[in-house]
Design a protein around this motif. Structure first.
Motif, mmCIF file in Angstrom:
data_model
loop_
_atom_site.group_PDB
_atom_site.id
_atom_site.type_symbol
_atom_site.label_atom_id
_atom_site.label_comp_id
_atom_site.label_asym_id
_atom_site.label_seq_id
_atom_site.Cartn_x
_atom_site.Cartn_y
_atom_site.Cartn_z
ATOM 1 N N GLU A 195 16.854 25.006 67.215
ATOM 2 C CA GLU A 195 15.452 24.708 66.927
ATOM 3 C C GLU A 195 15.244 24.407 65.448
ATOM 4 O O GLU A 195 14.535 23.472 65.070
ATOM 5 C CB GLU A 195 14.594 25.906 67.342
ATOM 6 C CG GLU A 195 13.132 25.816 66.962
ATOM 7 C CD GLU A 195 12.387 27.110 67.209
ATOM 8 O OE1 GLU A 195 11.208 27.161 66.843
ATOM 9 O OE2 GLU A 195 12.988 28.073 67.740
ATOM 10 N N HIS A 196 15.896 25.194 64.600
ATOM 11 C CA HIS A 196 15.692 25.053 63.162
ATOM 12 C C HIS A 196 16.436 23.858 62.581
ATOM 13 O O HIS A 196 15.975 23.236 61.614
ATOM 14 C CB HIS A 196 16.144 26.339 62.452
ATOM 15 C CG HIS A 196 16.073 26.261 60.969
ATOM 16 N ND1 HIS A 196 14.870 26.152 60.286
ATOM 17 C CD2 HIS A 196 17.054 26.237 60.017
ATOM 18 C CE1 HIS A 196 15.107 26.083 58.995
ATOM 19 N NE2 HIS A 196 16.424 26.130 58.797
ATOM 20 N N GLY A 197 17.611 23.548 63.135
ATOM 21 C CA GLY A 197 18.407 22.441 62.623
ATOM 22 C C GLY A 197 19.518 22.858 61.694
ATOM 23 O O GLY A 197 20.245 22.009 61.166
ATOM 24 N N ALA A 198 19.689 24.152 61.488
ATOM 25 C CA ALA A 198 20.783 24.687 60.666
ATOM 26 C C ALA A 198 21.042 26.111 61.123
ATOM 27 O O ALA A 198 20.139 26.799 61.611
ATOM 28 C CB ALA A 198 20.447 24.652 59.178
ATOM 29 N N ALA A 199 22.281 26.547 60.968
ATOM 30 C CA ALA A 199 22.690 27.852 61.491
ATOM 31 C C ALA A 199 22.875 28.855 60.362
ATOM 32 O O ALA A 199 23.056 28.494 59.193
ATOM 33 C CB ALA A 199 23.997 27.707 62.272
ATOM 34 N N LYS A 200 22.801 30.137 60.708
ATOM 35 C CA LYS A 200 23.236 31.166 59.760
ATOM 36 C C LYS A 200 24.693 30.887 59.384
ATOM 37 O O LYS A 200 25.456 30.463 60.243
ATOM 38 C CB LYS A 200 23.136 32.562 60.418
ATOM 39 C CG LYS A 200 21.741 32.992 60.789
ATOM 40 C CD LYS A 200 21.734 34.379 61.441
ATOM 41 C CE LYS A 200 22.504 34.418 62.751
ATOM 42 N NZ LYS A 200 22.440 35.731 63.435
ATOM 43 N N PRO A 201 25.081 31.060 58.132
ATOM 44 C CA PRO A 201 24.393 31.789 57.052
ATOM 45 C C PRO A 201 23.531 30.935 56.137
ATOM 46 O O PRO A 201 23.224 31.373 55.021
ATOM 47 C CB PRO A 201 25.568 32.383 56.281
ATOM 48 C CG PRO A 201 26.627 31.311 56.365
ATOM 49 C CD PRO A 201 26.479 30.738 57.757
ATOM 50 N N GLU A 202 23.119 29.727 56.559
ATOM 51 C CA GLU A 202 22.295 28.889 55.698
ATOM 52 C C GLU A 202 21.006 29.631 55.331
ATOM 53 O O GLU A 202 20.327 30.172 56.210
ATOM 54 C CB GLU A 202 21.959 27.574 56.393
ATOM 55 C CG GLU A 202 23.117 26.612 56.518
ATOM 56 C CD GLU A 202 23.626 26.159 55.155
ATOM 57 O OE1 GLU A 202 22.793 25.929 54.258
ATOM 58 O OE2 GLU A 202 24.856 26.049 54.994
ATOM 59 N N PRO A 203 20.645 29.670 54.062
ATOM 60 C CA PRO A 203 19.421 30.383 53.679
ATOM 61 C C PRO A 203 18.165 29.857 54.363
ATOM 62 O O PRO A 203 17.217 30.608 54.598
ATOM 63 C CB PRO A 203 19.349 30.163 52.154
ATOM 64 C CG PRO A 203 20.757 29.896 51.733
ATOM 65 C CD PRO A 203 21.376 29.158 52.888
ATOM 66 N N SER A 204 18.140 28.566 54.690
ATOM 67 C CA SER A 204 16.907 27.967 55.204
ATOM 68 C C SER A 204 16.439 28.600 56.502
ATOM 69 O O SER A 204 15.226 28.712 56.731
ATOM 70 C CB SER A 204 17.093 26.459 55.402
ATOM 71 O OG SER A 204 18.072 26.184 56.397
ATOM 72 N N ILE A 205 17.353 29.031 57.372
ATOM 73 C CA ILE A 205 16.912 29.618 58.634
ATOM 74 C C ILE A 205 16.284 30.993 58.401
ATOM 75 O O ILE A 205 15.303 31.360 59.038
ATOM 76 C CB ILE A 205 18.061 29.670 59.665
ATOM 77 C CG1 ILE A 205 17.501 30.029 61.065
ATOM 78 C CG2 ILE A 205 19.161 30.643 59.260
ATOM 79 C CD1 ILE A 205 18.509 29.859 62.184
ATOM 80 N N PHE A 206 16.819 31.736 57.446
ATOM 81 C CA PHE A 206 16.210 33.022 57.089
ATOM 82 C C PHE A 206 14.840 32.800 56.449
ATOM 83 O O PHE A 206 13.874 33.511 56.765
ATOM 84 C CB PHE A 206 17.121 33.789 56.130
ATOM 85 C CG PHE A 206 18.417 34.226 56.715
ATOM 86 C CD1 PHE A 206 18.485 35.329 57.556
ATOM 87 C CD2 PHE A 206 19.595 33.562 56.425
ATOM 88 C CE1 PHE A 206 19.695 35.755 58.096
ATOM 89 C CE2 PHE A 206 20.808 33.972 56.955
ATOM 90 C CZ PHE A 206 20.856 35.072 57.798
ATOM 91 N N HIS A 207 14.746 31.824 55.550
ATOM 92 C CA HIS A 207 13.481 31.554 54.883
ATOM 93 C C HIS A 207 12.424 31.078 55.871
ATOM 94 O O HIS A 207 11.240 31.439 55.752
ATOM 95 C CB HIS A 207 13.683 30.521 53.771
ATOM 96 C CG HIS A 207 14.497 31.028 52.631
ATOM 97 N ND1 HIS A 207 15.133 30.195 51.731
ATOM 98 C CD2 HIS A 207 14.800 32.301 52.232
ATOM 99 C CE1 HIS A 207 15.769 30.919 50.832
ATOM 100 N NE2 HIS A 207 15.597 32.200 51.122
ATOM 101 N N ALA A 208 12.831 30.267 56.835
ATOM 102 C CA ALA A 208 11.882 29.796 57.847
ATOM 103 C C ALA A 208 11.332 30.961 58.660
ATOM 104 O O ALA A 208 10.137 31.005 58.990
ATOM 105 C CB ALA A 208 12.552 28.769 58.754
ATOM 106 N N ALA A 209 12.199 31.903 59.001
ATOM 107 C CA ALA A 209 11.750 33.081 59.754
ATOM 108 C C ALA A 209 10.779 33.915 58.926
ATOM 109 O O ALA A 209 9.737 34.375 59.430
ATOM 110 C CB ALA A 209 12.941 33.920 60.183
ATOM 111 N N CYS A 210 11.089 34.120 57.653
ATOM 112 C CA CYS A 210 10.199 34.898 56.783
ATOM 113 C C CYS A 210 8.841 34.225 56.650
ATOM 114 O O CYS A 210 7.792 34.898 56.663
ATOM 115 C CB CYS A 210 10.830 35.077 55.408
ATOM 116 S SG CYS A 210 12.301 36.129 55.390
#
Length: 256
Positions: free
Chosen positions: A150-165
């Motif tokens: 859904e996000h377009g990038a997987a962990k450990p990419e920071p962007s998926i964590f930032h999107a969740a926050c």
């Protein structure tokens, strides 16, 4: 260690349930289905050969590393094409795969501990996998689920964590990420500015893994999700679940 936690992001596979039994069962069920519906594919690609082909496709399509569902479809279609079966069967075969993928057996403590965590703070699923929380039956515990596809990038990419926050409405430093994988979960969360909890469950022999990095450590380490819930109760006894956040529409996506 004690610090405030306003929300939790939570890994799924090997955190709430072990994935290895699911993966082994998927291979058996798909092989049975192929023997009935695509016998030439089943003959040319028994389980070990199908596994090798899947790994080959995954290696070729690094652009889809965040999308396990599409990679699985492509692997099935490739096997059928090479075997002389109609690759249009790949969609139905994927449905067979996906039904089995969402049949999970929780760790003994996981469901009760998840309910305790979700009663205190918003919990969001952040996963590289493609589990469907509604199908599994635990979607009501989560504010939302954010998958790599859904996000377009997987962990450990920071962007998926930032999107969740961002969807949770909290700064990264106020959010605790919980997961089993030292690099994808703990190192990824740390580098994105989140607090981190390494869920280091005992292995089959009863032993626990040693932390593999010298330059950083998780903020917390527990052998069970229950221990994390106990820590939250003990360190933040006055914490109450906040009012629901204003809904943030998720990006349009297809089922995983």
């Amino acid at each position: 260690m004690s610090f405030p936690v306003s929300a939790i992001t939570l890994d799924l596979d090997d955190t709430l349930w072990p994935f290895a039994p699911i993966g082994a069962r998927i291979e058996r069920v798909l092989d049975d289905w192929l023997r009935r519906h695509c016998p030439r594919t089943a003959e040319r690609f028994p389980i070990p050969a199908m596994r090798a082909l899947r790994e080959q496709v995954f290696a070729e399509r690094t652009d889809l590393a965040h999308d396990f569902s599409q990679l699985r479809r492509l692997s099935l279609a490739r096997a059928m094409e090479l075997s002389g079966d109609d690759p249009l069967h790949a969609d139905t075969a994927f449905e067979v795969f996906y039904a089995e993928r969402n049949r999970v057996e929780f760790y003994d403590d996981a469901e009760a501990a998840l309910a305790r965590l979700a009663a205190r703070v918003p919990v969001a699923a952040v996963s590289n996998g493609n589990a469907d929380l509604a199908v599994i039956g635990i979607g009501h515990h989560f504010a939302f689920s954010l998958g790599a596809r859904e996000h377009g990038a997987a962990k450990p990419e920071p962007s998926i964590f930032h999107a969740a926050c961002e969807r949770l409405g909290h700064a990264p430093g106020q959010v605790l990420h919980v997961g089993d994988h030292a690099d994808l979960d703990v190192v990824g969360a740390h580098r994105a500015g989140l607090r981190s909890c390494w869920l280091n469950r005992p292995g089959g022999d009863g032993g626990i893994a040693r932390w593999p990095h010298a330059d950083l450590r998780p903020d917390l380490e527990f052998p069970t999700l229950t221990a994390l819930a106990d820590w939250l109760d003990a360190t933040q006894p006055a914490l109450a679940r906040p009012a629901p956040l204003a809904a943030t529409p998720p990006p349009e996506s297809c089922p995983a």
